[in-house]
Design an enzyme around this catalytic site. Structure first.
Site, PDB file in Angstrom:
ATOM      1  N   PHE A 135       0.856  -1.191   0.000  1.00  0.00           N
ATOM      2  CA  PHE A 135       0.000   0.000   0.000  1.00  0.00           C
ATOM      3  C   PHE A 135       0.886   1.233   0.000  1.00  0.00           C
ATOM      4  CE2 PHE A 135      -2.425   3.480   1.851  1.00  0.00           C
ATOM      5  CZ  PHE A 135      -3.561   3.440   1.058  1.00  0.00           C
ATOM      6  N   ASP A 222       9.378   2.550   1.558  1.00  0.00           N
ATOM      7  CA  ASP A 222       8.218   3.259   2.114  1.00  0.00           C
ATOM      8  C   ASP A 222       8.113   2.890   3.593  1.00  0.00           C
ATOM      9  OD1 ASP A 222       5.702   4.016   2.993  1.00  0.00           O
ATOM     10  OD2 ASP A 222       4.647   3.367   1.183  1.00  0.00           O
ATOM     11  N   LYS A 251       2.889   9.900   8.594  1.00  0.00           N
ATOM     12  CA  LYS A 251       2.246   9.423   9.822  1.00  0.00           C
ATOM     13  C   LYS A 251       2.884   9.924  11.116  1.00  0.00           C
ATOM     14  CE  LYS A 251      -0.100   5.310   7.953  1.00  0.00           C
ATOM     15  NZ  LYS A 251      -1.493   5.608   8.229  1.00  0.00           N
TER      16      LYS A 251
HETATM   17  C1  LIG Z   1       3.001   2.248   3.926  1.00  0.00           C
HETATM   18  C2  LIG Z   1       2.094   3.381   3.595  1.00  0.00           C
HETATM   19  N1  LIG Z   1       2.413   4.191   2.586  1.00  0.00           N
HETATM   20  C3  LIG Z   1       1.635   5.234   2.257  1.00  0.00           C
HETATM   21  C4  LIG Z   1       0.470   5.501   2.938  1.00  0.00           C
HETATM   22  C5  LIG Z   1      -0.381   6.667   2.552  1.00  0.00           C
HETATM   23  O1  LIG Z   1      -0.277   7.653   3.505  1.00  0.00           O
HETATM   24  P1  LIG Z   1      -1.347   8.846   3.571  1.00  0.00           P
HETATM   25  O2  LIG Z   1      -2.633   8.258   4.015  1.00  0.00           O
HETATM   26  O3  LIG Z   1      -0.757   9.811   4.543  1.00  0.00           O
HETATM   27  O4  LIG Z   1      -1.428   9.420   2.201  1.00  0.00           O
HETATM   28  C6  LIG Z   1       0.097   4.677   3.999  1.00  0.00           C
HETATM   29  C7  LIG Z   1      -1.152   4.916   4.733  1.00  0.00           C
HETATM   30  O5  LIG Z   1      -1.681   4.062   5.393  1.00  0.00           O
HETATM   31  C8  LIG Z   1       0.934   3.585   4.330  1.00  0.00           C
HETATM   32  O6  LIG Z   1       0.622   2.754   5.335  1.00  0.00           O
END
Ligand SMILES: Cc1ncc(COP(=O)(O)O)c(C=O)c1O
Length: 398
Positions: A135, A222, A251
């Site tokens: 994700f 990520d 986050k």
């Molecule tokens: C691993 C990862 N990358 C990207 C995102 C996307 O982040 P945002 O919701 O701040 O756009 C998330 C959100 O849950 C995530 O867990």
């Protein structure tokens, strides 16, 4: 309480399946709803409230910053950016940082970086290796990188230029990219969060690093969910002893104030030039102060160690209570990023836990996810297990 009975928001767009509860205030790892009911917070705003709620040092620092300068623009130097970037570089082993406002924005920046890296090497149509059940966000490019058909459905055509591979299988990565001169980068989550708390093995991370070196690809990690101390190191990839070329964060970085960051190492730090990328809000003084204070308090209060030890205590307690029960597939995770996978979909436990005064989330349909604040105590971990375990056991008998 039932989600079906939740009053529809008359004006807020209907994007989230919500429980019919509104939170009014928080203190530490507790929140209270608008009716005064108290909850133990096992999810920290989905890994956001690193310092818990209403932290006694964090809040006054933000108040002071708000009264001084909230925003000015990236037309001018922002001293807080220099300060937070230097700190993040020192902690991560990267050298330069681009600031934005969210996880998807950080990943969008990383995808652009990889494409530009490819173009600079003469690749007209650069491709990026990404993972099944990953994700990366919900913009058109990041949902295209995401390995979840449900998130992509209805938003086709997807952005092209991704090669998808299963996690923890170096031969699959080699095979999927064999003879493809367009590959420019690999993008992976060290621990897949939304995908169900699935870690990349440390050996696998080292193998991917070696493959990226051999092929001249960028290794982009990520850490939006698993980074910022959650696993007991600043960044989860540090358990493997590797240095990526790019890292994305959001986050927990500013403990609740929206922020995102793309960190780049020497190979990737000079790819963007003025005009290549930008953000109006990105790196504003309020968000930067929140990031600087979050890290300062984390260091001062030893929150990495706390995440590791309280996380291990919580995991052991969950394993003792639930591990091995028929219907429990696995208790897994690292530090304060834990998952309990059940053999069948368990979305109803989200609602039942909330009724019982505990905030959790269910991810990948069948995995209970725990992401408490990094100030979580052993006593709070014991309380969490005392609320959750009976709910899970009752569910398993249904
Ligand atoms: C691993 C990862 N990358 C990207 C995102 C996307 O982040 P945002 O919701 O701040 O756009 C998330 C959100 O849950 C995530 O867990």
């Amino acid at each position: 309480m039932s989600t079906a009975a939740a009053p529809a928001s008359p004006h807020v767009m209907n994007c989230f399946g919500r429980l019919p509860v509104a939170m009014a205030r928080g203190q530490g790892c507790r929140v209270w709803d608008t009716h005064g009911k108290r909850y133990l917070d096992g999810i920290a705003g989905i890994a956001v409230n690193t310092l818990g709620h209403n932290h006694p040092e964090f809040v006054p620092a933000l108040q002071e910053q708000i009264a001084t300068l909230i925003h000015c623009s990236n037309y001018y130097y922002v001293p807080g950016q220099e300060q937070l970037a230097a700190k993040l570089a020192a902690l991560s082993g990267m050298s330069n940082v681009f600031f934005c406002n969210s996880g998807l924005e950080a990943n969008e920046a990383a995808l652009k970086l990889a494409r530009k890296f490819g173009h600079d090497k003469g690749i007209a149509r650069p491709e990026i290796a990404v993972y099944e059940s990953s994700f990366h966000g919900r913009s058109i490019a990041t949902l295209s990188a995401t390995g979840n058909a449900k998130i992509q459905k209805g938003f086709e055509p997807l952005v092209e230029g991704f090669v998808r591979v299963p996690r923890n299988d170096i031969q699959a990565l080699e095979k999927a990219t064999a003879g493809n001169p367009n590959v420019a980068a690999v993008l992976l989550e060290t621990i897949q969060g939304e995908g169900g708390i699935h870690a990349m093995h440390l050996d696998y991370l080292r193998q991917v690093r070696a493959l990226c070196d051999a092929r001249g690809w960028l290794l982009m990690i990520d850490e939006v969910q698993c980074g910022m101390g959650r696993t007991g190191k600043w960044f989860a990839y540090q358990w493997a002893g590797i240095a990526p070329d790019a890292v994305t964060l959001a986050k927990g970085l500013a403990s609740g104030v929206p922020v995102g960051a793309l960190l780049a190492g020497p190979q990737a730090a000079q790819i963007f030039q003025p005009g290549d990328h930008g953000s109006t809000f990105g790196g504003n003084p309020l968000a930067m102060r929140a990031g600087v204070e979050t890290i300062r308090i984390m260091e001062k209060d030893g929150l990495l160690k706390n995440a590791e030890t309280v996380g291990a205590h919580l995991k052991a307690a969950l394993q003792r209570e639930l591990g091995g029960l028929p219907g429990v597939v696995e208790v897994r995770g690292h530090g304060l990023m834990l998952g309990i996978e059940l053999a069948r979909p368990c979305g109803v436990l989200w609602e039942r836990a909330c009724e019982a005064g505990l905030l959790i989330s269910i991810t990948a349909g069948n995995t209970i996810r725990l992401l408490p604040a990094l100030i979580f105590t052993r006593a709070e971990a014991d309380e969490l297990v005392a609320i959750l375990a009976p709910l899970v056991k009752a569910f398993l008998k249904e």
